[in-house]
Design a protein around this motif. Structure first.
Motif, mmCIF file in Angstrom:
data_model
loop_
_atom_site.group_PDB
_atom_site.id
_atom_site.type_symbol
_atom_site.label_atom_id
_atom_site.label_comp_id
_atom_site.label_asym_id
_atom_site.label_seq_id
_atom_site.Cartn_x
_atom_site.Cartn_y
_atom_site.Cartn_z
ATOM 1 N N PHE A 109 0.810 -1.210 0.000
ATOM 2 C CA PHE A 109 0.000 0.000 0.000
ATOM 3 C C PHE A 109 0.846 1.264 0.000
ATOM 4 C CE2 PHE A 109 -2.828 -3.015 2.479
ATOM 5 C CZ PHE A 109 -3.556 -3.380 1.367
ATOM 6 N N THR A 111 -8.085 -5.061 -1.240
ATOM 7 C CA THR A 111 -8.606 -3.990 -0.387
ATOM 8 C C THR A 111 -10.081 -3.754 -0.656
ATOM 9 O OG1 THR A 111 -6.424 -2.941 -0.400
ATOM 10 C CG2 THR A 111 -8.275 -1.600 0.330
ATOM 11 N N SER A 154 -10.113 3.454 0.736
ATOM 12 C CA SER A 154 -10.762 3.972 1.943
ATOM 13 C C SER A 154 -11.577 5.225 1.636
ATOM 14 C CB SER A 154 -9.702 4.296 3.010
ATOM 15 O OG SER A 154 -8.992 3.135 3.378
ATOM 16 N N THR A 210 -12.768 -1.001 8.013
ATOM 17 C CA THR A 210 -11.318 -0.853 8.173
ATOM 18 C C THR A 210 -10.709 -1.977 8.999
ATOM 19 O OG1 THR A 210 -11.546 0.541 10.163
ATOM 20 C CG2 THR A 210 -11.489 1.655 8.012
ATOM 21 N N PRO A 267 -8.681 -2.946 4.165
ATOM 22 C CA PRO A 267 -7.221 -2.753 4.207
ATOM 23 C C PRO A 267 -6.575 -3.721 5.197
ATOM 24 C CG PRO A 267 -8.338 -1.011 5.429
ATOM 25 C CD PRO A 267 -9.426 -1.839 4.821
ATOM 26 N N ASN A 311 -4.543 1.643 -0.730
ATOM 27 C CA ASN A 311 -5.535 1.435 0.327
ATOM 28 C C ASN A 311 -6.209 2.745 0.731
ATOM 29 O OD1 ASN A 311 -3.187 2.430 1.530
ATOM 30 N ND2 ASN A 311 -3.717 1.520 3.511
#
Length: 354
Positions: free
Chosen positions: A100, A267, A109, A198, A272, A105
């Protein structure tokens, strides 16, 4: 100096180690099908996998619809993250680089945050369109990761490797800042849903979603295997690789596509997952005492799958109904490895050459 006929050659030792990893992966895979809140005998699990009828119909449903896709997802995720981490560490010549490092990631997100943390009328509209479902989150994460990937690849041919590393970190910081702003203005329920994503999980991928995730991961692994020779050339630096006739920019672009494809897919579907991609490549280098990517890539695939399966088993806390966040378990496994790498800094150079 006399030769000891009983001594095991390095090549045979590597073959034995690879065979043990393969057996360990098979054992961890079967164990993941066996462990759960419902106890199913191992012989019944094997019968179900071979297409036979189980003693109880519910056992078949549990194994085929829940435990088997989760185990397959763990193997794919561990393999993909570990190989992409290996590629990043070699390309950037940084032992602490992970899959990442380019901000993939963070982009995923941000995509999830824009959907899950939406408030007011926007949230109602998204819910009505079904975009707050698990599949909607996958789509959002994929778009976010894809956007960052597009930006990275757009500048990859125009900048040096270390500049690309810095740009990737800046992309990550920028998207993380936007996520923080969304979190600040969101309601508690939305924040809780985002935090749950997460944590990471292998259990949310269905067979239908697997039809998208698995081809993406397998394509990334194939590209990684085909780039083993260029990665070996990059071990001694870009100047040396160019003297061998390697097109560094083309090799770097290929590695970026492979690593980003794998990290982005995992992901998007699993959240992640941290530390696996950083720790496993170092474990493989120590286990096989080599930096040859033709050996490291298959070894990393196997060991990455093993680590992911074991992390998922530990997260389930066998014998209890409690499930730990997957990222907490991977951090407990990966942090000691990363610490060990830092303490061996004087030997880092030798681990990436020779």
């Amino acid at each position: 100096m006399r030769h000891d006929p009983t001594a095991i050659s390095p090549k045979n030792r590597q073959h034995w180690a690879m065979s043990l990893l393969l057996l360990a992966l098979l054992g961890a895979f079967l164990l993941s099908l066996f462990v759960g809140s419902v106890r199913i005998p191992l012989d019944e699990i094997l019968r179900i996998l071979l297409g036979g009828a189980a003693e109880r119909e519910t056992w078949t449903t549990i194994v085929l619809k829940f435990r088997l896709p989760k185990a397959v997802t763990a193997v794919l995720a561990g393999s993909a993250l570990s190989v992409s981490g290996l590629q990043m560490q070699t390309m950037f010549r940084n032992p602490l680089a992970g899959p990442f490092v380019l901000g993939i990631n963070s982009g995923a997100s941000l995509g999830v945050a824009l959907v899950v943390l939406a408030v007011g009328t926007g949230s109602t509209l998204l819910a009505g369109l079904g975009l707050l479902s698990d599949f909607g989150i996958v789509v959002a994460a994929s778009l976010g990761a894809g956007l960052v990937l597009f930006l990275v690849l757009a500048v990859a041919r125009r900048v040096e490797t270390m500049t690309l590393l810095i740009l990737g970190l800046m992309f990550g910081y920028a998207t993380s800042a936007l996520v923080s702003v969304l979190l600040y203005f969101s309601i508690a329920e939305r924040i809780q849903a985002y935090i749950a994503w997460t944590f990471g999980s292998f259990g949310g991928v269905t067979w239908r979603q697997m039809q998208v995730m698995a081809p993406a991961v397998l394509l990334g692994l194939i590209i990684a295997w085909l780039s083993a020779k260029p990665l070996n050339a990059l071990l001694l630096g870009e100047t040396y690789a160019q003297s061998l006739g390697l097109s560094v920019r083309r090799a770097r672009f290929t590695v970026l596509v492979s690593a980003s494809l794998m990290a982005g897919a995992i992901t998007a579907f699993c959240g992640p997952i941290g530390f696996v991609g950083v720790a496993v490549p170092h474990l493989c280098r120590s286990l096989f005492s080599t930096s040859n990517h033709r050996l490291l890539i298959p070894a990393t695939i196997l060991l990455g799958g093993i680590v992911a399966l074991l992390a998922d088993l530990l997260a389930q806390l066998p014998g209890s109904q409690t499930t730990l966040p997957l990222n907490a378990v991977t951090a407990l496994i990966g942090a000691p490895v990363v610490t060990w790498v830092i303490l061996r800094q004087r030997n880092l150079r030798s681990s990436f050459a020779g």
